[in-house]
Design a protein around this motif. Structure first.
Motif, PDB file in Angstrom:
ATOM      1  N   GLU A 295      -3.084   3.722  -2.962  1.00  9.34           N
ATOM      2  CA  GLU A 295      -3.050   2.614  -3.919  1.00  9.34           C
ATOM      3  C   GLU A 295      -2.662   1.351  -3.183  1.00  9.34           C
ATOM      4  N   GLY A 296      -3.442   0.292  -3.375  1.00 10.68           N
ATOM      5  CA  GLY A 296      -3.151  -0.990  -2.763  1.00 10.68           C
ATOM      6  C   GLY A 296      -2.971  -2.063  -3.822  1.00 10.68           C
TER       7      GLY A 296
ATOM      8  N   VAL B 274       0.844  -1.191   0.000  1.00 10.09           N
ATOM      9  CA  VAL B 274       0.000   0.000   0.000  1.00 10.09           C
ATOM     10  C   VAL B 274       0.875   1.235   0.000  1.00 10.09           C
ATOM     11  N   GLU B 275       0.518   2.194  -0.828  1.00  9.42           N
ATOM     12  CA  GLU B 275       1.132   3.520  -0.757  1.00  9.42           C
ATOM     13  C   GLU B 275       0.034   4.523  -0.459  1.00  9.42           C
ATOM     14  N   GLN B 276       0.088   5.089   0.732  1.00  6.79           N
ATOM     15  CA  GLN B 276      -0.868   6.124   1.120  1.00  6.79           C
ATOM     16  C   GLN B 276      -0.191   7.477   0.944  1.00  6.79           C
TER      17      GLN B 276
ATOM     18  N   ALA C 155       1.454  10.016   5.413  1.00 12.01           N
ATOM     19  CA  ALA C 155       1.810   9.427   4.122  1.00 12.01           C
ATOM     20  C   ALA C 155       2.879   8.367   4.372  1.00 12.01           C
ATOM     21  N   TYR C 156       2.627   7.165   3.890  1.00  9.70           N
ATOM     22  CA  TYR C 156       3.570   6.081   4.165  1.00  9.70           C
ATOM     23  C   TYR C 156       3.356   4.943   3.174  1.00  9.70           C
ATOM     24  N   ARG C 157       4.378   4.098   3.096  1.00  4.04           N
ATOM     25  CA  ARG C 157       4.284   2.866   2.312  1.00  4.04           C
ATOM     26  C   ARG C 157       4.267   1.698   3.290  1.00  4.04           C
TER      27      ARG C 157
ATOM     28  N   GLU D  69      -7.126   1.600  -6.736  1.00  4.04           N
ATOM     29  CA  GLU D  69      -6.699   2.995  -6.685  1.00  4.04           C
ATOM     30  C   GLU D  69      -7.827   3.830  -6.103  1.00  4.04           C
ATOM     31  N   VAL D  70      -7.495   4.651  -5.115  1.00  5.55           N
ATOM     32  CA  VAL D  70      -8.466   5.529  -4.466  1.00  5.55           C
ATOM     33  C   VAL D  70      -8.087   6.973  -4.789  1.00  5.55           C
TER      34      VAL D  70
END
Length: 299
Positions: A158-159, A113-115, A249-251, A148-149
């Protein structure tokens, strides 16, 4: 609903109920078993995209998720909760007739996941799902399911969920070796005590009522002595243990190994290493890993 050919977009009026999707998945899996499809080609993967617009979180749903997984009580949606909201849309794509792999028996082996920004209670966002990258695995084939959100057209989350279809061969591809780096249990920083009804508890907040998590006989039918915890339950608990230090924000990367049999005590390590947080969960008696991963702040 729009459609017609490769690359079509299927727009759903709202997030579908998982119960009906699972019933369709069982029928489709039975059909696939009857036709004995044992191989797939890269070109069999459809270009279909499934979209739901204007998705919003429910406050009571968010609160129940936070309480179960150990997330702090505020209006920020944890990345694992966003996965829960997107999961039915992904499942709606996996049960479509053009998807070449059977839903029943697919194994969740990794999640990335990348937020990019915080999503909050009250935000309205769009969820779009597609699949990509069929590839050979030592036990079958894997495929990436990408959700994708976006908020106002900008991607916020994105997950990428990687699933394994066991026993299926990718035409023209050599299967990789089964060699893996051995897991060495590190010093634990905590432990989880997961009760026998943990699968039902997570199913209630996630909607994922796959019977291997909720019914002992179904779990036995798939080779487990008793029910198993959802992989995303354990992954989300590890993410929650990082806490506010992860930032907005994090991965978040996780690889799943042996499932957690319920009930169980799970040893856990969450520790800062080289600018990221290393995650691990394992059986404290045998040293068998359940998951490994990292959380990397992006700001």
């Amino acid at each position: 609903m729009t459609g017609g050919g490769p690359g079509r977009v299927v727009e759903l009026p709202d997030v579908p109920a998982l119960g009906g999707l699972y019933r369709r998945g069982v029928v489709g899996s039975a059909r696939a078993a009857a036709t004995r499809r044992s191989s797939v080609r890269p070109e069999d993967l459809p270009g279909t995209r499934v979209v739901v617009r204007g998705v919003q979180a429910d406050a009571a749903h968010l609160t129940a998720y936070q309480h179960l997984l150990g997330e702090r009580a505020d209006d920020v949606l944890p990345a694992g909760f966003v996965h829960v909201l997107a999961f039915p849309v992904a499942t709606a794509l996996l049960v479509r007739p053009e998807f070449p792999l059977p839903l029943l028996g697919m194994v969740h082996v990794a999640n990335r996941v990348e937020q990019r920004r915080a999503l909050r209670l009250g935000d309205a966002f769009d969820v779009e799902v597609h699949v990509r990258d069929l590839r050979a695995h030592r036990a079958g084939v894997t495929v990436d399911v990408v959700a994708e959100v976006t908020v106002d057209g900008a991607r916020a989350w994105e997950g990428v969920s990687t699933y394994l279809a066991k026993g299926v061969r990718l035409t023209g591809a050599e299967r990789p070796s089964g060699d893996r780096t051995p897991f060495v249990a590190p010093a634990p920083t905590g432990q989880w005590r997961l009760a026998a009804d943990e699968g039902r508890a997570y199913a209630a907040v996630s909607g994922d009522r796959n019977p291997i998590h909720t019914h002992r006989l179904a779990a036995k039918a798939f080779g487990f002595p008793r029910t198993i915890a959802h992989g995303m339950d354990t992954a989300a608990r590890a993410l929650a243990a990082v806490g506010p230090a992860r930032g907005e924000a994090y991965r978040w990367d996780v690889e799943f190994a042996k499932p957690v049999l319920l009930p169980s005590t799970v040893a856990v390590r969450v520790a800062r290493e080289d600018g990221a947080f290393a995650l691990a969960a394992w059986n404290p008696r045998t040293g068998t890993p359940h998951l490994t991963g990292t959380v990397t702040p992006l700001t």
